[in-house]
Design an enzyme around this catalytic site. Structure first.
Site, short mmCIF file in Angstrom:
data_model
loop_
_atom_site.label_atom_id
_atom_site.label_comp_id
_atom_site.label_asym_id
_atom_site.label_seq_id
_atom_site.Cartn_x
_atom_site.Cartn_y
_atom_site.Cartn_z
N CYS A 282 -7.54 -1.04 1.41
CA CYS A 282 -6.51 -1.50 2.35
C CYS A 282 -7.13 -1.61 3.74
O CYS A 282 -7.72 -0.66 4.25
CB CYS A 282 -5.34 -0.52 2.36
SG CYS A 282 -4.08 -0.93 3.59
N CYS B 1 0.85 -1.19 0.00
CA CYS B 1 0.00 0.00 0.00
C CYS B 1 0.89 1.24 0.00
O CYS B 1 1.77 1.38 0.85
CB CYS B 1 -0.91 -0.01 1.22
SG CYS B 1 -1.96 1.46 1.34
N CYS C 3 -8.13 -5.45 -9.93
CA CYS C 3 -7.70 -4.39 -10.84
C CYS C 3 -7.31 -3.19 -9.97
O CYS C 3 -8.17 -2.52 -9.40
CB CYS C 3 -8.86 -4.07 -11.78
SG CYS C 3 -8.44 -2.95 -13.11
N CYS D 5 0.32 3.20 3.48
CA CYS D 5 0.74 2.71 4.80
C CYS D 5 1.78 1.60 4.77
O CYS D 5 2.30 1.22 5.82
CB CYS D 5 -0.48 2.25 5.60
SG CYS D 5 -1.20 0.70 5.01
N CYS E 241 -5.35 0.99 6.47
CA CYS E 241 -5.54 2.45 6.47
C CYS E 241 -6.82 2.90 5.79
O CYS E 241 -7.11 4.10 5.77
CB CYS E 241 -4.33 3.13 5.85
SG CYS E 241 -4.13 2.83 4.08
#
Length: 148
Positions: free
Chosen positions: A113, A64, A136, A67, A116
């Site tokens: 995510c 990510c 995607c 984060c 976060c």
């Protein structure tokens, strides 16, 4: 940090998620690029075939960009022809959350995510392999760490 359970990818299997990152929108604006902020925090989409990881074939982990949570292993990445990095499954189911998205006159499944709450992209049921999933994901929502 709060602990809660999620039913990731269906099937009734609940997984506890404990790591939570909470920042104000001003803190996110200060740490993300304008493009990342638009995609990760405002649920935007980068243009197809323009992202830095669309054609990446190196081995490693996609994390990510907000984060650093591990999201997708390179061995699950494939060329979908859609213009965005596509993956068959997350690195760990508990690292992503799936939410219904009814924006833009469509019904889709958003990928977020778990650590976060950042928007990553969408998952569709037209992928290869036994699970038939295509995650995607926007390139700017990811940071790639090459395998040592």
């Amino acid at each position: 940090m709060a602990e809660y359970s999620l039913d990731i990818l269906g099937g009734g299997k609940e997984i506890a998620v404990t790591q939570q990152i909470n920042k104000t929108e001003e803190e996110w604006k200060a740490t993300l690029t304008p493009e990342q902020y638009e995609v990760l925090r405002r649920k935007g989409t980068e243009p197809p075939f323009k992202g830095k990881y669309v054609y990446n074939k190196d081995s490693g982990m996609y994390r990510c960009a907000a984060c650093g949570a591990d999201l997708f292993a390179s061995d699950t990445k494939y060329e979908s022809g859609t213009g965005w990095p596509s993956f068959t499954e997350p690195a760990a189911n508990q690292n992503v959350e799936l939410k219904q998205d009814v924006s833009h006159g469509m019904v889709r499944t958003e990928v977020v995510c778990s650590s976060c709450g950042s928007h990553l992209g969408h998952v569709f049921d037209d992928g290869p392999g036994p699970n038939g999933k295509r995650f995607c994901i926007n390139s700017c929502a990811l940071d790639f760490s090459p395998q040592d």
